[in-house]
Every structure is written in structure tokens, then in C-alpha cells.
Design a protein around this motif. Structure first.
Motif, PDB file in Angstrom:
ATOM      1  N   ALA A 164       0.828  -1.206   0.000  1.00  0.00           N
ATOM      2  CA  ALA A 164       0.000   0.000   0.000  1.00  0.00           C
ATOM      3  C   ALA A 164       0.867   1.263   0.000  1.00  0.00           C
ATOM      4  O   ALA A 164       1.847   1.349   0.737  1.00  0.00           O
ATOM      5  CB  ALA A 164      -0.914   0.001   1.214  1.00  0.00           C
ATOM      6  N   ASN A 222      -8.158   8.414  -4.841  1.00  0.00           N
ATOM      7  CA  ASN A 222      -7.690   7.192  -5.496  1.00  0.00           C
ATOM      8  C   ASN A 222      -6.737   6.367  -4.617  1.00  0.00           C
ATOM      9  O   ASN A 222      -5.615   6.029  -5.024  1.00  0.00           O
ATOM     10  CB  ASN A 222      -7.001   7.534  -6.830  1.00  0.00           C
ATOM     11  N   ASP A 224      -5.152   3.023  -2.672  1.00  0.00           N
ATOM     12  CA  ASP A 224      -5.091   1.588  -2.972  1.00  0.00           C
ATOM     13  C   ASP A 224      -5.498   0.747  -1.773  1.00  0.00           C
ATOM     14  O   ASP A 224      -5.635  -0.474  -1.878  1.00  0.00           O
ATOM     15  CB  ASP A 224      -3.698   1.174  -3.477  1.00  0.00           C
ATOM     16  N   ALA A 249     -10.215  -0.051  -4.027  1.00  0.00           N
ATOM     17  CA  ALA A 249      -9.198  -0.235  -2.991  1.00  0.00           C
ATOM     18  C   ALA A 249      -9.516  -1.434  -2.109  1.00  0.00           C
ATOM     19  O   ALA A 249     -10.676  -1.797  -1.894  1.00  0.00           O
ATOM     20  CB  ALA A 249      -9.108   1.024  -2.127  1.00  0.00           C
TER      21      ALA A 249
END
Length: 381
Positions: A164, A222, A224, A249
Motif C-alpha cells: 500500500a 484514489n 489503494d 481499494a
């Protein structure tokens, strides 16, 4: 005729006295949410406590050489701090011998002062906030790892194992949710050494159902990975709405969302969504058979699968009773020092406490969900 009756009467009285002495009752209290959104978890924990008491009574457990009968006095706190203190006072007034509970950190912490003032030992099978055992109350114990370890381990895992880089963090503003989310953030930043961004820090509450506003903001960043600090009753709908908004995500969380009910609460999305969660506790390979046997007994007794906390509540009850046996007394003042140094080989592993009342060498178990079922990743310490 009368001279023969008198000895018989004396014998009858003597027998009656012996019978009364054999009926010593030891009252174990349990408090958790038996109503409200987390009732399924509260019921699970109470069931684990009840199963321990039934086992103890079935084998005729003795304290100080005398047979005792254990009874369970269960109270509902609805995961509400005010109701929790009322339930705690009720148990204190009933002169309970010991308490298993409460379930959440937000209820365990305020209730703990009441038990401390009454001198009643309290073992939580699930409360993870470090505050709970760091109030200098010698009556507070827990059988699972705290948020410092849980959150930090999840943060490290998110960065080092899941890769991440951009993370959004949400919590439900409860003592548990905020605590584990804060520790997760610290752990992720430390593991990332400057290469990880917390792109959003959002808040909801433990009764929320609409997350459109915060998720729309998160989608624009945005990420993850999205970390949620809270329970499955909120985490499930949150995941459902994440998918509806096209947020791809991975969802990560603590033991609050690491339950058998999570797929049902999340709907069809849970079976296909990448979820990683951690249970505050863990069973190493050598303990797995014990856990499987316990799960089978639990299902036979209650006609349902255990959720998450039942085996920890079972071990908490057994460890408390072991301390009573070691002290040769169920008097809280007498067995409390023995509880602080107890060693009990439980279903979940050895139960022993440090100076704060935290479980020693607490483990964490990482899970994901596949085809709507919780699936083990690994146990870490």
C-alpha cells in the motif's frame, strides 16, 4: 419410643446441615451487547462464557476442597457506555464474584472503575483499547492483544506485504475504532519510511448507514487501501457502498470486521472484495486442533457457528476460576492476587498477564474472505 426418635432427628439435622454447606454458589457476571447492532457478537461472547460455566458444573469443580455451583448473571449493555455503567453497578450490588466483559472498549473502560471500586476482577475477551488496562486498576485484565499491537501490526502488513502507498483511514469515533485507526496510521507511516501517504482521514459513527459523502471524497484521492476502525455492523454497509461507488481499494480493519457475519452484512460484495482483517488473538498451529474441537462443541450446543470472541470468553472464565482454585477461595479479595499471576492452558493458548493485566505474548491472526467465508492468512506475534 421417644428415646429412639431423638437420635434419628439429630442425624436428619446433621445431614441437612451438610447438604446446605455443599451448595456454595459462585456468581460469574457477563456484560455485553445483547441488543442493538452488535448483539450477534455479544451473544457469541456470552455463549462462550456460558459454555465454560456448564463445563465446570458438569465436572463438579471444587474450590478449597469444597464443591461449588457456578451461575451466570448476564446483563445487556447494548454497546452503550451509560448502559454499561448501570449494568456494572447492578453486578457490583449483587456482589458478583467476577466479571467477563465488557465487549467493547467504550463500555469496558467506564465500567472498569465501578468494578475496581467494588474490588471485583474483570476480564474482557475483546476490549482492545490500551486505556482499559492502563488506568492503574489492579482488577482489569484482557485475553487479547491491545490496539497498539493490533493497529501497528496491520499498518506494517499493509505497507510491507500488501504494498500500500496511498491509504485512506476511516473510524467510527468509538474508543476502539479511533484507537485502532490511529495506531494503524502510525504503523503504516513507520513501515513506509516516508513513502506512504495517508491521503484521507474520515470519521463516521457506530450507527451510521450512509457513507456517500466520505466515500466520494475518498474516491477522488484514489487510494489503494482503505482502513476502517469499527465494527462489522458499519463495516459491512461501508464495503457495499465502496463497491457501488467504484472504489477498487482493498479494505482493511481490525477484529471488529473480522467476523463470520461480515459477508452477510456486506452483501454480495464481500465474496469478491479484497479484504484483510486481524483478530486480536490467535491460535498457533499446535492449538488448531483445540480450536476446531471447541468450534464443534459450540455448534452442537448452540446450533450455530461461533463468530469470533466465544473461545476467548471461555478461556477468560476458565482462567478466572483457575485463580479461585489456586487461592482456595472465590472471594475476589483473596483470588485477585492469584489471577494476576495465573497460568492457564486454554483453547486459544496460554493465558498469563503482564503487570498491566494485558495478555502476555499476545498473538494476532490475519484473515481474508474467499467465497464469502473467512479464510486464514497467518498468525503473527
Amino acid at each position: 419410643m421417644n428415646t429412639k426418635l431423638i437420635p434419628l432427628a439429630a442425624v436428619a439435622l446433621a445431614f441437612a446441615g451438610t447438604h446446605v454447606q455443599a451448595q456454595e454458589v459462585v456468581k460469574i457476571g457477563y456484560v455485553g451487547p445483547m441488543s442493538g447492532q452488535s448483539a450477534h457478537l455479544g451473544t457469541d461472547t456470552q455463549n462462550g462464557t456460558r459454555l465454560a460455566i456448564e463445563d465446570l458444573n458438569a465436572k463438579g469443580f471444587k474450590i478449597g476442597g469444597k464443591p461449588v455451583k457456578f451461575v451466570l448473571q448476564a446483563e445487556d449493555d447494548a454497546a452503550d457506555p451509560k448502559q454499561a455503567t448501570s449494568a456494572a453497578q447492578k453486578l457490583a450490588d449483587a456482589k458478583i464474584n467476577g466479571v467477563i466483559g465488557h465487549q467493547t472498549s467504550g463500555t469496558s473502560i467506564p465500567a472498569s472503575r465501578i468494578y475496581y471500586n467494588a474490588g471485583i476482577p474483570q476480564i474482557s475477551a475483546s476490549a482492545t483499547s490500551p486505556v482499559y488496562t492502563h488506568q492503574k486498576f489492579n482488577t482489569t485484565f484482557r485475553v487479547v492483544a491491545n490496539d497498539n499491537k493490533l493497529g501497528a501490526t496491520l499498518g506494517q502488513y499493509a505497507v510491507q506485504k500488501l504494498g500500500a502507498k496511498k491509504i485512506a483511514v476511516i473510524d467510527d469515533r468509538t474508543a476502539y475504532g479511533q484507537g485502532v485507526a490511529d495506531e494503524f496510521g502510525k504503523g503504516a507511516r513507520k513501515a513506509g519510511a516516508g513513502a506512504v501517504q495517508i491521503v484521507a482521514r474520515e470519521f463516521t459513527n457506530d450507527k451510521a448507514t450512509d457513507f456517500n459523502a466520505i466515500l466520494t471524497n475518498i474516491r477522488a484521492k484514489n487510494p489503494d487501501l482503505v482502513f476502517f476502525g469499527g465494527m462489522d455492523s458499519v463495516g459491512g454497509p461501508l464495503l457495499r457502498q465502496m463497491k457501488a461507488l467504484g472504489i477498487k481499494a482493498r479494505l482493511m480493519g481490525g477484529d471488529g470486521i473480522c467476523t463470520e457475519a461480515m459477508p452477510r452484512l456486506a452483501g454480495a460484495t464481500a465474496g469478491e472484495a479484497p479484504i484483510v482483517c486481524a483478530e486480536a488473538g490467535g491460535v498457533a498451529a499446535g492449538q488448531q486442533q483445540k480450536m476446531e474441537e471447541f468450534a464443534a462443541r459450540y455448534k452442537k450446543r448452540y446450533n450455530q457457528n461461533l463468530q469470533i470472541y466465544a473461545p476467548y470468553a471461555y478461556d477468560a472464565t476458565m482462567a478466572m476460576v483457575q485463580a479461585m482454585a489456586d487461592a482456595k477461595s472465590a472471594d475476589p479479595k483473596k483470588y485477585l492476587p492469584f489471577l494476576a499471576k495465573v497460568k492457564y492452558a486454554g483453547v486459544t493458548g496460554e493465558i498469563a498477564f503482564d503487570a498491566f493485566g494485558d495478555i502476555k505474548d499476545g498473538a494476532l491472526t490475519l484473515y481474508t474472505f474467499k467465497d464469502g467465508k473467512r479464510t486464514l492468512i497467518e498468525v503473527v506475534k
